[in-house]
Write a protein that holds these residues in place. Structure first.
Motif, PDB file in Angstrom:
ATOM      1  N   LEU A  67       0.228   0.025  16.214  1.00 54.16           N
ATOM      2  CA  LEU A  67       0.015   0.984  15.373  1.00 54.16           C
ATOM      3  C   LEU A  67       0.549   2.303  15.775  1.00 54.16           C
ATOM      4  O   LEU A  67       1.123   3.118  15.197  1.00 54.16           O
ATOM      5  CB  LEU A  67      -1.946   1.307  16.224  1.00 54.16           C
ATOM      6  CG  LEU A  67      -2.443   0.051  15.626  1.00 54.16           C
ATOM      7  CD1 LEU A  67      -3.863   0.358  15.442  1.00 54.16           C
ATOM      8  CD2 LEU A  67      -2.410   0.520  13.808  1.00 54.16           C
ATOM      9  N   SER A 144      -3.145  -3.786  11.567  1.00 54.73           N
ATOM     10  CA  SER A 144      -4.153  -3.089  12.171  1.00 54.73           C
ATOM     11  C   SER A 144      -5.316  -3.456  13.025  1.00 54.73           C
ATOM     12  O   SER A 144      -5.826  -2.864  13.855  1.00 54.73           O
ATOM     13  CB  SER A 144      -4.742  -2.146  11.480  1.00 54.73           C
ATOM     14  OG  SER A 144      -5.421  -2.926  10.126  1.00 54.73           O
ATOM     15  N   ILE A 339      -4.020   5.936  10.283  1.00 56.98           N
ATOM     16  CA  ILE A 339      -3.769   5.199  12.383  1.00 56.98           C
ATOM     17  C   ILE A 339      -4.271   5.386  13.340  1.00 56.98           C
ATOM     18  O   ILE A 339      -4.048   4.714  14.798  1.00 56.98           O
ATOM     19  CB  ILE A 339      -1.789   5.464  12.449  1.00 56.98           C
ATOM     20  CG1 ILE A 339      -1.478   4.560  10.317  1.00 56.98           C
ATOM     21  CG2 ILE A 339      -1.169   4.547  13.138  1.00 56.98           C
ATOM     22  CD1 ILE A 339       0.009   4.315  10.262  1.00 56.98           C
ATOM     23  N   GLN A 342      -7.456   4.495  13.707  1.00 60.14           N
ATOM     24  CA  GLN A 342      -7.857   2.784  14.510  1.00 60.14           C
ATOM     25  C   GLN A 342      -6.960   2.916  15.734  1.00 60.14           C
ATOM     26  O   GLN A 342      -8.092   2.345  16.586  1.00 60.14           O
ATOM     27  CB  GLN A 342      -7.103   2.399  12.782  1.00 60.14           C
ATOM     28  CG  GLN A 342      -6.812   0.632  13.291  1.00 60.14           C
ATOM     29  CD  GLN A 342      -7.949   0.012  13.568  1.00 60.14           C
ATOM     30  OE1 GLN A 342      -8.589   0.673  12.237  1.00 60.14           O
ATOM     31  NE2 GLN A 342      -8.425  -1.267  13.761  1.00 60.14           N
ATOM     32  N   GLU A 343      -6.163   3.757  16.442  1.00 59.23           N
ATOM     33  CA  GLU A 343      -5.670   3.403  17.481  1.00 59.23           C
ATOM     34  C   GLU A 343      -6.544   3.779  18.426  1.00 59.23           C
ATOM     35  O   GLU A 343      -6.455   3.329  19.343  1.00 59.23           O
ATOM     36  CB  GLU A 343      -4.254   4.053  17.286  1.00 59.23           C
ATOM     37  CG  GLU A 343      -3.479   3.893  18.505  1.00 59.23           C
ATOM     38  CD  GLU A 343      -3.515   4.178  19.807  1.00 59.23           C
ATOM     39  OE1 GLU A 343      -2.727   3.566  21.409  1.00 59.23           O
ATOM     40  OE2 GLU A 343      -4.457   5.178  19.971  1.00 59.23           O
TER      41      GLU A 343
END
Length: 401
Positions: A67, A144, A339, A342-343
């Motif tokens: 990611l 992801s 992103i 999500q990270e």
């Protein structure tokens, strides 16, 4: 009755001492390893659960790295798209100035050409670790997540980032260097694809030349790819597959084979059509010649403000180009934000997984310390009890004195 053949007191004392020593060894292992469940022997069920969780935690740490790599790649693309948009605005200002009759339009045209070349420089440089999202078409998948179902099945999830082609120079499709041989089996080119029919396209080449072009035509739509410097046959087939997949043609399945080996000289693209009834989808072309392809900013090449008519046309065209740049920057910005979210989630998830493993397997050191002190005392008393029990048979000797 006292027996010289069986010392029951010593047997009991010995069994007790063995139990104490066994517990003492276990506590000492917990203190030395920091774990109450260090291996499957300690607790098979907890060991199995904690090992699976640890495996997931390790995988998510790898996903976090993926990611971060994707975040940097998209960040570069967003920054480049914003710069391109700014340059397009500068070009618009020049085009507006060219609307005046009493101005040297040739100098403005020179400035426009310089800004156009600068856009090309930015687009070409907008890569991170070799991946450029401002050139070509298709999309890029960023790993992801790994989703584990109740039955233990694990599937990968991806964040798909669509490329935005902000190239200026258009490329003309031709026969290229003639390095590639295209063989079509299963379905003749130019025919209608019926339910369940499959077109198998085999590309054979020992090398791919930059500028060599490829086209597949389905249902009247061309799916093109122009080979870039360093491309292999695998890259060509993957890119063609991405373009067809991105179109989302109903009931069409595209499979790429023989693309895992970078040294392979044969790559196969299989197109299957299964709508459940007859269709009018046609498979018209599969070769490496014909047609044109260009970037979304290719119109800049037509700008000529040296005449009044050209200046007016450029003013009409520049608005659409600016909007293209804005759309690209916005798309990359949204993807970058997703992103990042999500990270952050993956990082928090790894922390919680590790906390869960700790709760399952880690030893309570305070309790272990107290138990160690208690067992050491018990061990000493057990030794004393065993020594006393072993002396009991000696009392029988006094009966014979």
């Amino acid at each position: 009755m006292v027996s010289i053949l069986n010392n029951e007191s010593a047997t009991v004392a010995l069994a007790t001492l063995r139990s104490i020593n066994r517990n003492l060894a276990q506590v000492q292992q917990e203190i030395s390893t920091g774990k109450s469940v260090a291996n499957a022997k300690d607790n098979a069920a907890i060991y199995a659960v904690s090992t699976v969780i640890q495996s997931d935690a390790d995988s998510f740490e790898a996903i976090s790295s993926s990611l971060n790599l994707g975040l940097s790649t998209v960040g570069v693309a967003r920054a480049a798209a914003e710069n391109v948009t700014s340059l397009l605005q500068d070009i618009k200002n020049l085009v507006v100035a060219a609307q005046e009759e009493n101005i040297d339009r040739s100098k403005i045209q020179t400035d426009i050409a310089q800004l156009r070349d600068q856009i090309t420089s930015i687009v070409n440089a907008a890569q991170f670790s070799g991946l450029n999202l401002l050139r070509g078409g298709g999309s890029v998948d960023i790993l992801s997540s790994l989703d584990r179902a109740a039955d233990g099945t694990v599937t990968a999830s991806n964040i798909t980032i669509a490329r935005n082609n902000l190239e200026v120079a258009q490329q003309t499709f031709g026969a290229g260097a003639g390095n590639v041989t295209t063989t079509v089996t299963g379905l003749a080119v130019g025919t209608q694809i019926d339910d369940g029919e499959t077109a198998t396209i085999t590309y054979t080449a020992t090398e791919i030349s930059e500028g060599e072009s490829f086209r597949i035509t389905l249902g009247g739509t061309d799916y093109d790819y122009v080979a870039r410097n360093g491309d292999t046959l695998n890259d060509v087939v993957r890119e063609l597959k991405e373009r067809i997949d991105a179109a989302g043609i109903a009931n069409v399945t595209v499979t790429a084979s023989n693309v895992s080996d970078p040294t392979s000289t044969d790559s196969v693209l299989t197109i299957n059509y299964a709508p459940g009834d007859a269709s009018n989808l046609t498979f018209a072309q599969a070769n490496n010649s014909g047609g044109t392809a260009g970037g979304d900013l290719g119109t800049l090449l037509t700008f000529d403000v040296t005449t009044s008519a050209g200046a007016e046309q450029a003013l009409t065209d520049i608005e659409a180009l600016i909007q293209t740049g804005i759309d690209a920057a916005a798309a990359f910005g949204s993807a970058q934000k997703r992103i990042e979210i999500q990270e952050e989630f993956v990082t928090a998830l790894v922390d919680n997984l590790k906390s869960g493993i700790s709760a399952l397997t880690d030893a309570d050191i305070e309790e272990a310390s107290a138990r160690l002190q208690s067992l050491q005392v018990q061990q000493q008393l057990g030794i004393q009890a065993l020594a006393i029990a072993n002396q009991t048979p000696q009392t029988i000797l006094s009966l014979f004195r």
